[in-house]
Design a protein around this motif. Structure first.
Motif, PDB file in Angstrom:
ATOM      1  N   GLN A   1       1.968   2.664  -3.376  1.00 17.95           N
ATOM      2  CA  GLN A   1       0.986   3.560  -3.972  1.00 17.95           C
ATOM      3  C   GLN A   1       0.966   4.917  -3.271  1.00 17.95           C
ATOM      4  O   GLN A   1       0.905   5.963  -3.919  1.00 17.95           O
ATOM      5  CB  GLN A   1      -0.405   2.918  -3.900  1.00 17.95           C
ATOM      6  CG  GLN A   1      -1.442   3.564  -4.805  1.00 17.95           C
ATOM      7  CD  GLN A   1      -1.159   3.308  -6.280  1.00 17.95           C
ATOM      8  OE1 GLN A   1      -0.680   2.245  -6.651  1.00 17.95           O
ATOM      9  NE2 GLN A   1      -1.436   4.286  -7.115  1.00 17.95           N
ATOM     10  N   GLU A   2       1.026   4.896  -1.952  1.00 15.21           N
ATOM     11  CA  GLU A   2       0.988   6.151  -1.196  1.00 15.21           C
ATOM     12  C   GLU A   2       2.193   7.030  -1.499  1.00 15.21           C
ATOM     13  O   GLU A   2       2.079   8.260  -1.585  1.00 15.21           O
ATOM     14  CB  GLU A   2       0.917   5.860   0.305  1.00 15.21           C
ATOM     15  CG  GLU A   2      -0.429   5.309   0.751  1.00 15.21           C
ATOM     16  CD  GLU A   2      -0.505   5.134   2.255  1.00 15.21           C
ATOM     17  OE1 GLU A   2       0.160   5.902   2.987  1.00 15.21           O
ATOM     18  OE2 GLU A   2      -1.233   4.231   2.694  1.00 15.21           O
ATOM     19  N   ASP A   3       3.354   6.419  -1.674  1.00 19.58           N
ATOM     20  CA  ASP A   3       4.555   7.186  -1.988  1.00 19.58           C
ATOM     21  C   ASP A   3       4.393   7.923  -3.319  1.00 19.58           C
ATOM     22  O   ASP A   3       4.765   9.093  -3.441  1.00 19.58           O
ATOM     23  CB  ASP A   3       5.771   6.263  -2.044  1.00 19.58           C
ATOM     24  CG  ASP A   3       7.053   7.023  -2.296  1.00 19.58           C
ATOM     25  OD1 ASP A   3       7.556   7.660  -1.350  1.00 19.58           O
ATOM     26  OD2 ASP A   3       7.555   6.989  -3.436  1.00 19.58           O
TER      27      ASP A   3
ATOM     28  N   SER B   1       1.510   8.759  -4.734  1.00 14.09           N
ATOM     29  CA  SER B   1       0.454   9.764  -4.585  1.00 14.09           C
ATOM     30  C   SER B   1       0.984  11.028  -3.924  1.00 14.09           C
ATOM     31  O   SER B   1       0.669  12.150  -4.348  1.00 14.09           O
ATOM     32  CB  SER B   1      -0.701   9.196  -3.755  1.00 14.09           C
ATOM     33  OG  SER B   1      -1.305   8.097  -4.403  1.00 14.09           O
ATOM     34  N   VAL B   2       1.796  10.851  -2.892  1.00 17.15           N
ATOM     35  CA  VAL B   2       2.361  12.000  -2.178  1.00 17.15           C
ATOM     36  C   VAL B   2       3.298  12.795  -3.086  1.00 17.15           C
ATOM     37  O   VAL B   2       3.290  14.028  -3.079  1.00 17.15           O
ATOM     38  CB  VAL B   2       3.103  11.531  -0.910  1.00 17.15           C
ATOM     39  CG1 VAL B   2       3.992  12.628  -0.354  1.00 17.15           C
ATOM     40  CG2 VAL B   2       2.098  11.096   0.140  1.00 17.15           C
TER      41      VAL B   2
ATOM     42  N   GLN C   1       0.828  -1.199   0.000  1.00 14.51           N
ATOM     43  CA  GLN C   1       0.000   0.000   0.000  1.00 14.51           C
ATOM     44  C   GLN C   1       0.865   1.253   0.000  1.00 14.51           C
ATOM     45  O   GLN C   1       0.536   2.264  -0.626  1.00 14.51           O
ATOM     46  CB  GLN C   1      -0.922   0.000   1.218  1.00 14.51           C
ATOM     47  CG  GLN C   1      -1.843   1.208   1.322  1.00 14.51           C
ATOM     48  CD  GLN C   1      -2.773   1.370   0.121  1.00 14.51           C
ATOM     49  OE1 GLN C   1      -3.271   0.381  -0.419  1.00 14.51           O
ATOM     50  NE2 GLN C   1      -2.996   2.598  -0.300  1.00 14.51           N
ATOM     51  N   LEU C   2       2.005   1.184   0.659  1.00 10.89           N
ATOM     52  CA  LEU C   2       2.905   2.334   0.714  1.00 10.89           C
ATOM     53  C   LEU C   2       3.589   2.607  -0.620  1.00 10.89           C
ATOM     54  O   LEU C   2       4.032   3.726  -0.874  1.00 10.89           O
ATOM     55  CB  LEU C   2       3.934   2.137   1.825  1.00 10.89           C
ATOM     56  CG  LEU C   2       3.385   2.350   3.241  1.00 10.89           C
ATOM     57  CD1 LEU C   2       4.349   1.812   4.289  1.00 10.89           C
ATOM     58  CD2 LEU C   2       3.099   3.836   3.488  1.00 10.89           C
TER      59      LEU C   2
ATOM     60  N   ILE D   1       5.990   9.551   4.563  1.00 11.26           N
ATOM     61  CA  ILE D   1       5.697   8.276   3.906  1.00 11.26           C
ATOM     62  C   ILE D   1       6.934   7.363   3.878  1.00 11.26           C
ATOM     63  O   ILE D   1       6.846   6.199   4.273  1.00 11.26           O
ATOM     64  CB  ILE D   1       5.124   8.486   2.497  1.00 11.26           C
ATOM     65  CG1 ILE D   1       3.732   9.128   2.580  1.00 11.26           C
ATOM     66  CG2 ILE D   1       5.047   7.157   1.737  1.00 11.26           C
ATOM     67  CD1 ILE D   1       2.697   8.297   3.329  1.00 11.26           C
TER      68      ILE D   1
END
Length: 207
Positions: free
Chosen positions: A79-81, A83-84, A76-77, A119
């Motif tokens: 993807q989060e990385d 996105s940020v 999941q991270l 993140i």
């Protein structure tokens, strides 16, 4: 933005190799940590059911479940990385024709820079958790798999720390930066100690 976790391995690596800025080093670190978590689960699962390891079977079941959970969090991270990073880049495109616009733009850049530092810090913390789990594995039949799991996680920790550091250079809030510097220093120290223990144990088993 693509959902990178819906890509197969070759597609993800092609995207990573492209000139697109995401996924980048942060996503690669998270994926490396996830691979370490998957290997940790594999070694634990291979130990469960073995008569000679019945005394630690409950612990191995716990390790398998914990590493599976960490694998999902690290994916999941990835993807989060991404996105940020994209949100961060949008801040630089904000208008700056007036003093008010310039002030708002700078505030948003600072907020985004903090998220861009937090993140990879999460990635490093999750990867350290994987490393500590891998360090508990002791089945000599799969000791090198456990070592690879630990080393993948260790690389993810170190990579994540560098990604935190580069973003700290963009943040003007020195009190905030000092807190994160302390956290990544502690993270690195614990990871270094765990890595040393894993390698010493592995070398002892293989000698």
């Amino acid at each position: 933005m693509n959902d990178f976790m819906k890509l197969n391995c070759d597609e993800f690596l092609e995207r990573l190799a492209s000139k697109e800025p995401v996924p980048g080093g942060g996503g690669a670190a998270a994926l490396g940590g996830a691979i370490g978590a998957a290997l940790t689960s594999m070694v634990a699962n291979l130990t469960v059911g073995k008569e000679k390891f019945l005394s630690v079977e409950g612990e191995m079941i716990r390790l398998a479940a914990a590493s599976k959970y960490l694998r999902k969090e690290l994916l999941q991270l990835v993807q989060e990385d991404a996105s940020v990073f994209e949100a961060f880049m949008k801040c630089y495109k904000m208008p700056k024709a007036t003093d008010l616009e310039k002030e708002l733009r700078q505030v948003k850049i600072q907020e985004a820079a903090k998220m861009a530092a937090e993140i990879p810090l999460k990635i490093g913390e999750k990867a350290l958790a994987v490393l500590l789990l891998a360090a508990e594995l002791g089945n000599p039949a799969v000791i090198t798999d456990a070592a690879v799991a630990a080393l993948m996680a260790r690389a993810a920790v170190r990579s994540a720390v560098y990604n935190v550091k580069i973003n700290l250079n963009l943040i003007s809030d020195q009190d905030y930066c000092s807190v994160l510097v302390e956290r990544i220093a502690a993270l690195e120290q614990e990871a270094l100690s765990a890595e040393k223990n894993v390698l010493e144990h592995t070398d002892k088993v293989l000698s």
